[in-house]
Structures are given as C-alpha cells and as structure tokens.
Write an enzyme that holds these catalytic residues in place. Structure first.
Site, PDB file in Angstrom:
ATOM      1  N   ASP A 146      -1.440  -4.255  -4.527  1.00  0.00           N
ATOM      2  CA  ASP A 146      -0.942  -5.186  -3.387  1.00  0.00           C
ATOM      3  C   ASP A 146      -1.481  -4.341  -1.966  1.00  0.00           C
ATOM      4  OD1 ASP A 146       0.800  -3.036  -3.838  1.00  0.00           O
ATOM      5  OD2 ASP A 146       2.417  -3.616  -2.392  1.00  0.00           O
ATOM      6  N   HIS A 147      -2.336  -3.420  -2.139  1.00  0.00           N
ATOM      7  CA  HIS A 147      -2.816  -2.842  -0.849  1.00  0.00           C
ATOM      8  C   HIS A 147      -4.347  -3.004  -0.969  1.00  0.00           C
ATOM      9  CE1 HIS A 147       0.955  -1.143   0.547  1.00  0.00           C
ATOM     10  NE2 HIS A 147       1.020  -1.243  -0.853  1.00  0.00           N
ATOM     11  N   ASP A 168       2.818   2.913   1.761  1.00  0.00           N
ATOM     12  CA  ASP A 168       4.140   3.005   1.042  1.00  0.00           C
ATOM     13  C   ASP A 168       4.659   4.465   1.011  1.00  0.00           C
ATOM     14  OD1 ASP A 168       3.772   0.362   0.682  1.00  0.00           O
ATOM     15  OD2 ASP A 168       3.435   0.327  -1.559  1.00  0.00           O
ATOM     16  N   HIS A 203       4.164   8.859  -3.750  1.00  0.00           N
ATOM     17  CA  HIS A 203       4.213   7.261  -4.385  1.00  0.00           C
ATOM     18  C   HIS A 203       3.152   7.126  -5.249  1.00  0.00           C
ATOM     19  CE1 HIS A 203       4.786   3.090  -4.198  1.00  0.00           C
ATOM     20  NE2 HIS A 203       3.493   2.981  -3.739  1.00  0.00           N
ATOM     21  N   HIS A 249       5.441  -2.759   3.733  1.00  0.00           N
ATOM     22  CA  HIS A 249       6.699  -3.596   3.162  1.00  0.00           C
ATOM     23  C   HIS A 249       7.703  -3.804   4.031  1.00  0.00           C
ATOM     24  CE1 HIS A 249       4.783  -4.003  -1.027  1.00  0.00           C
ATOM     25  NE2 HIS A 249       4.415  -2.831  -0.779  1.00  0.00           N
ATOM     26  N   HIS A 307      -3.730   3.682  -0.524  1.00  0.00           N
ATOM     27  CA  HIS A 307      -3.522   3.981  -1.910  1.00  0.00           C
ATOM     28  C   HIS A 307      -4.140   3.052  -2.717  1.00  0.00           C
ATOM     29  CE1 HIS A 307       0.179   1.902  -1.191  1.00  0.00           C
ATOM     30  NE2 HIS A 307       0.459   1.782  -2.341  1.00  0.00           N
ATOM     31  N   HIS A 337      -2.875   1.100  -5.302  1.00  0.00           N
ATOM     32  CA  HIS A 337      -1.991   0.219  -5.704  1.00  0.00           C
ATOM     33  C   HIS A 337      -2.558  -1.525  -5.245  1.00  0.00           C
ATOM     34  CE1 HIS A 337       1.855   2.387  -6.362  1.00  0.00           C
ATOM     35  NE2 HIS A 337       0.918   2.717  -7.413  1.00  0.00           N
TER      36      HIS A 337
END
Ligand code: ZN
Ligand code: FE
Length: 255
Positions: free
Chosen positions: A60-61, A133, A114, A171, A56, A58
């Site tokens: 942090d990915h 996530d 998400h 995570h 996805h 975001h």
C-alpha cells in the site's frame, strides 16, 4: 522558497503526498500507494513528478511505483534495508543520508519497527517530516517486523524533532486512535482538545494531518510511554519506557 505540499487520500485509508519545490519545479511523491491517484494529483497541481521517496516495502506504499516510473522516468529512492523487496529502485538510503528534491534538502532517519528497514524523510528547513507507518496522529504503526524496543527508539527519534515540525503519515487512522488513547489517558486535556479538533475536521470531510510533533507529544500515548502517569495507568509503574510502550501497543492490537 518554501516547499509546497499536496495531500490526497487514496486506497481505503492511505494518504499520498506530493512535495514540490517551486524554484526548480521538482516534485516528489512520498510513497506510491496507487498510480492513478498520484496521476490525478499531478494533473490537479500541474506538477511534474521527479522523484518517489519510499518509506517501506508494504504494497500500500509501493504498488504505484512501476507505472509512475515508466511514465515519468522519475528517480526512486528507497530504504537500503528493503531494496531487495521493492522493484525499480534507483538509489538506496540509510540513516543521515541527504536526499534532495530539487532545491529542497531532506535527510533520512531510520525508523524501524513497523518494518525492519522503515525510514522517514525529514526536511529541516521546511520543518516537515514524512513518517510513513511509524508515527500516526495519536497512534503509531503496528510492530510487524521489528520489536517494541526498536519501535520505541524510532518514535523517540521522531519525538526529538522540533515541536513545530509538521509530520505527514501514511494513513488516516486518527479517529480510531483517539478512541483508544482515551482508554489510556481519560483525563488528558490535550487529548480531549485534539478529539474536538478531529471531530470537526472529519465532520467537514477534511484530513486530520499534518499534525505537529509538539501537539503529539502532549496527546499521543505512544509518545508518552516514559510519562510516569501513563506507565501507572497500564500497570507498569517503574518499568522501562519501552516495556510501557509494548504494553500500550499490545492493548491497541486488542482494542
Ligand atoms: Zn505499512
Ligand atoms: Fe501502510
């Protein structure tokens, strides 16, 4: 030959994963939370990056993609529904699409909730799932772009995978998830057993993932919204499962 996996922590609480096909030498990074940590993992394993499989959009990915692509000329596969929000994408995929990493055969499951276009990658022969996530051990992602009903359907898709499927999530949240889960199902013995196991792993500085779908079914409250006792414990006896799920998710947000 079975897939080889290298799991490594990065950023604050993210996980990066490399999936390696020993036969062909192909190596995929699942998401790219941070270029430097992925590089370190490649150094350590001696594997050569051929693909990045994005779950996805975001940051942090995805924030490591540009630097890794520049250096390794790897193929970047991303969810069709989020291609406009992710730079450097070579191939977009959706439900049921095949994704090969060398000789390893994966398929895409759309698991929105998400984010609206979130996908998971499943490698049936290796009984592996990379769920970003959407599902965490004893938890699930926040419902940010979708709605609770959509997220529940996504979790049902993952729950339907064979029990011995090992899943890797984005995570390390398991400790906090267990504290919350015990507020929903204080008498769940599978959850108590998982709590003991996780306490030992964390004390030894080890990751709590992968977990198996079968073990999660018994202990993860977010996969248990259709269990009558769970519905009752959150004051929703007789409600549709997605509403029970919505209530549990809402409680976790406030926990
Ligand atoms: Zn996310
Ligand atoms: Fe994340």
């Amino acid at each position: 030959m079975p897939a080889q996996i290298y799991l490594f922590p990065c950023l604050t609480d993210n996980y990066g994963v490399l999936v390696h096909d020993p036969q062909s030498g192909a190596t995929a990074a699942i998401d790219a939370p941070e270029a430097a940590t992925v590089e370190a993992a490649l150094q350590k394993t001696g594997w050569k990056l051929s693909d990045i499989l994005v779950t996805h959009h975001h940051a942090d990915h995805t924030q490591g993609i540009a630097a890794l692509k520049q250096k390794h000329r790897c193929r970047v596969v991303a969810p069709r529904g989020e291609a406009q929000r992710i730079a450097n994408v070579d191939e977009t995929v959706g439900e049921g699409d095949a994704v090969r990493v060398g000789g390893l055969g994966g398929t895409v499951l759309e698991t929105p909730g998400h984010t609206a276009g979130h996908i998971s990658y499943v490698f049936p022969a290796d009984k592996l799932a990379f769920v970003g996530d959407t599902l965490f051990s004893i938890g699930c992602g926040r419902v940010i772009e979708g709605n609770p009903e959509m997220m529940w359907q996504s979790l049902l898709k993952l729950r339907a995978l064979p029990d011995d499927t090992r899943f890797y999530c984005g995570h390390e949240y398991t400790d906090a998830n267990i504290r919350f889960a015990r507020s929903i199902e204080p008498d769940n013995t599978a959850l108590a057993a998982r709590a003991d196991e996780v306490a030992k792993l964390r004390a030894a500085g080890k990751p709590t993932i992968p977990a198996t779908i079968g073990a999660e079914k018994a202990a993860n409250p977010f996969l248990r919204a259709d269990v009558p006792d769970v519905a009752k414990s959150v004051g929703h006896a007789g409600s549709p499962a997605w509403k029970v799920f919505a209530e549990i998710r809402e409680r976790k947000n406030r926990f």
